[in-house]
Design a protein around this motif. Structure first.
Motif, PDB file in Angstrom:
ATOM      1  N   GLY A  16       0.868  -1.259   0.168  1.00 31.07           N
ATOM      2  CA  GLY A  16      -0.244   0.045  -0.011  1.00 31.07           C
ATOM      3  C   GLY A  16       0.840   1.399  -0.279  1.00 31.07           C
ATOM      4  N   ARG A  17       2.051   1.340  -0.253  1.00 25.67           N
ATOM      5  CA  ARG A  17       3.041   2.138   0.128  1.00 25.67           C
ATOM      6  C   ARG A  17       4.774   1.659  -0.069  1.00 25.67           C
ATOM      7  NH1 ARG A  17      -0.178   1.818   4.175  1.00 25.67           N
ATOM      8  NH2 ARG A  17      -1.615   3.320   4.427  1.00 25.67           N
ATOM      9  N   GLY A  18       5.523   2.643   0.355  1.00 22.39           N
ATOM     10  CA  GLY A  18       7.093   2.446   0.496  1.00 22.39           C
ATOM     11  C   GLY A  18       7.113   1.467  -0.228  1.00 22.39           C
ATOM     12  N   ILE A  19       8.269   0.794   0.041  1.00 27.32           N
ATOM     13  CA  ILE A  19       8.510  -0.668  -0.412  1.00 27.32           C
ATOM     14  C   ILE A  19       7.893  -0.858  -1.728  1.00 27.32           C
ATOM     15  CG2 ILE A  19      10.420  -2.441  -0.369  1.00 27.32           C
ATOM     16  CD1 ILE A  19      11.567  -1.037   1.326  1.00 27.32           C
ATOM     17  N   GLY A  20       6.599  -1.568  -0.955  1.00 24.09           N
ATOM     18  CA  GLY A  20       6.340  -1.973  -1.916  1.00 24.09           C
ATOM     19  C   GLY A  20       4.965  -2.066  -2.556  1.00 24.09           C
ATOM     20  N   ALA A  21       4.978  -0.638  -2.807  1.00 20.99           N
ATOM     21  CA  ALA A  21       4.231   0.090  -3.711  1.00 20.99           C
ATOM     22  C   ALA A  21       5.306   0.014  -5.409  1.00 20.99           C
ATOM     23  CB  ALA A  21       3.365   0.999  -3.027  1.00 20.99           C
ATOM     24  N   ALA A  22       6.746   0.292  -4.366  1.00 21.58           N
ATOM     25  CA  ALA A  22       7.572   0.646  -5.305  1.00 21.58           C
ATOM     26  C   ALA A  22       7.838  -1.390  -6.340  1.00 21.58           C
ATOM     27  CB  ALA A  22       8.596   1.052  -4.662  1.00 21.58           C
ATOM     28  N   TYR A  23       7.562  -1.934  -5.360  1.00 23.38           N
ATOM     29  CA  TYR A  23       7.454  -3.048  -6.215  1.00 23.38           C
ATOM     30  C   TYR A  23       6.813  -3.501  -7.215  1.00 23.38           C
ATOM     31  CZ  TYR A  23      11.040  -5.542  -2.440  1.00 23.38           C
ATOM     32  OH  TYR A  23      12.038  -5.692  -1.910  1.00 23.38           O
ATOM     33  N   ALA A  24       5.754  -3.081  -6.898  1.00 20.87           N
ATOM     34  CA  ALA A  24       4.069  -2.955  -7.412  1.00 20.87           C
ATOM     35  C   ALA A  24       3.889  -2.628  -9.051  1.00 20.87           C
ATOM     36  CB  ALA A  24       3.102  -3.321  -6.135  1.00 20.87           C
ATOM     37  N   LYS A  25       4.872  -1.377  -8.940  1.00 17.32           N
ATOM     38  CA  LYS A  25       4.932  -0.393 -10.268  1.00 17.32           C
ATOM     39  C   LYS A  25       6.204  -1.066 -11.037  1.00 17.32           C
ATOM     40  CE  LYS A  25       7.255   3.172 -10.013  1.00 17.32           C
ATOM     41  NZ  LYS A  25       7.821   4.748  -9.031  1.00 17.32           N
ATOM     42  N   ALA A  26       6.909  -1.586  -9.976  1.00 19.84           N
ATOM     43  CA  ALA A  26       8.012  -2.126 -10.828  1.00 19.84           C
ATOM     44  C   ALA A  26       7.841  -3.700 -11.701  1.00 19.84           C
ATOM     45  CB  ALA A  26       9.086  -2.395 -10.178  1.00 19.84           C
ATOM     46  N   PHE A  27       7.555  -4.738 -11.132  1.00 19.04           N
ATOM     47  CA  PHE A  27       6.363  -5.362 -11.404  1.00 19.04           C
ATOM     48  C   PHE A  27       5.286  -5.431 -12.728  1.00 19.04           C
ATOM     49  CE2 PHE A  27       8.216  -7.332  -7.567  1.00 19.04           C
ATOM     50  CZ  PHE A  27       8.548  -8.643  -8.616  1.00 19.04           C
ATOM     51  N   VAL A  28       4.556  -4.652 -12.306  1.00 16.57           N
ATOM     52  CA  VAL A  28       3.160  -3.975 -14.256  1.00 16.57           C
ATOM     53  C   VAL A  28       4.299  -3.771 -15.177  1.00 16.57           C
ATOM     54  CG1 VAL A  28       1.774  -2.521 -14.508  1.00 16.57           C
ATOM     55  CG2 VAL A  28       1.415  -4.038 -12.236  1.00 16.57           C
ATOM     56  N   ALA A  29       5.087  -2.912 -14.468  1.00 21.48           N
ATOM     57  CA  ALA A  29       6.079  -2.057 -15.686  1.00 21.48           C
ATOM     58  C   ALA A  29       6.696  -3.278 -16.820  1.00 21.48           C
ATOM     59  CB  ALA A  29       7.151  -0.670 -15.265  1.00 21.48           C
TER      60      ALA A  29
END
Length: 265
Positions: A16-29
């Motif tokens: 929902g925020r922080g490192i996890g949100a960055a992971y999610a964004k990177a995996f989708v990209a």
């Protein structure tokens, strides 16, 4: 470098925020489809919505036995296969050995048993098919330690140990494991760590997107440790080669720091 993730199914806890949100964004990209999990349903939904039709919010508790089972079941329904599981959710509890039992219980469940419970459900299938990736967001505290936060230091050591055990047990059976061990990252956890935490970690803190980038580089290289702060490797080596000297230095550093004010309940 970006690993080949096109069409893969990924679960990220604490996204929902922080490192996890960055992971999610990177995996989708990178072309993956991502389940965004967080205890904060609003935050999980917001992140998933921002990532478009390749992301799905599955809010809930990713630490309890029932919660992990529900998350993995829902993720399989959404993704078909869980190819990558990022056990990213974590809590930071400060205090000494005298801190309340609840702080130890919460730390153990979220920082360690959440990983064990997810692996219990995922690894047998990964071994059977010969592939799967488990990502544990640990912390440099799992390789080194951190003054003033016994529950955090102890459980992060345990999270690292479990990741090592997974790798040595299943690494030749197609299961890849990555332990992500940053120092300071510009997230809510850093801002809430109090004067001591900020004094230790804020000067060299990196952004969550930097952590995701380094995870992808490690995945591409097949490297177990992910070190967004490369100097941690040198400190880890010094600790192993001369533990008495390292402990003496940690005592000096601890004595010079203000009190840690991480959560203690």
């Amino acid at each position: 470098m970006t690993p080949d993730l096109a069409g893969k199914g990924v679960v990220v806890t604490g996204a929902g925020r922080g490192i996890g949100a960055a992971y999610a964004k990177a995996f989708v990209a990178a072309g993956a489809t991502v389940v965004v999990n967080d205890l904060d349903a609003e935050a999980a939904t917001s992140v998933a919505k921002s990532l478009g039709d390749k992301a799905f919010a599955v809010p809930g508790d990713a630490s309890s036995e029932d919660g992990v089972d529900a998350l993995v079941t829902a993720s399989r329904e959404r993704l078909g296969e869980v190819d990558v599981y990022c056990a990213n959710a974590g809590v930071a509890r400060g205090g000494t050995e005298a801190v309340a039992e609840k702080a130890w219980d919460v730390s153990w469940n979220v920082n360690v048993m959440a990983h064990v419970r997810a692996a219990r459900l995922l690894v047998p299938h990964w071994v059977e098919r010969g592939s799967g990736t488990f990502v544990a967001t640990v912390s440099a505290a799992g390789l080194l330690s951190i003054p003033g936060a016994a529950p955090y230091a102890v459980t992060k050591h345990a999270a690292l140990a479990f990741s090592e055990w997974l790798s040595m047990t299943y690494g030749d059976k197609g299961v890849r494991v990555h332990a992500v061990c940053p120092q300071g990252v510009r997230t809510d956890m850093l801002w809430s760590s109090g004067a001591a935490g900020r004094a230790l970690m804020e000067p060299d803190a990196v952004d969550p997107d930097d952590v995701a980038r380094d995870l992808f580089a490690a995945m591409e290289a097949g490297r177990f440790l992910v070190l967004p702060h490369p100097e941690v490797a040198e400190m880890y080596a010094r600790r192993a080669s001369d533990p008495d000297r390292w402990l003496a230095g940690m005592r000096r550093m601890s004595g010079a720091l203000p009190s840690v004010t991480m959560g203690t309940d």
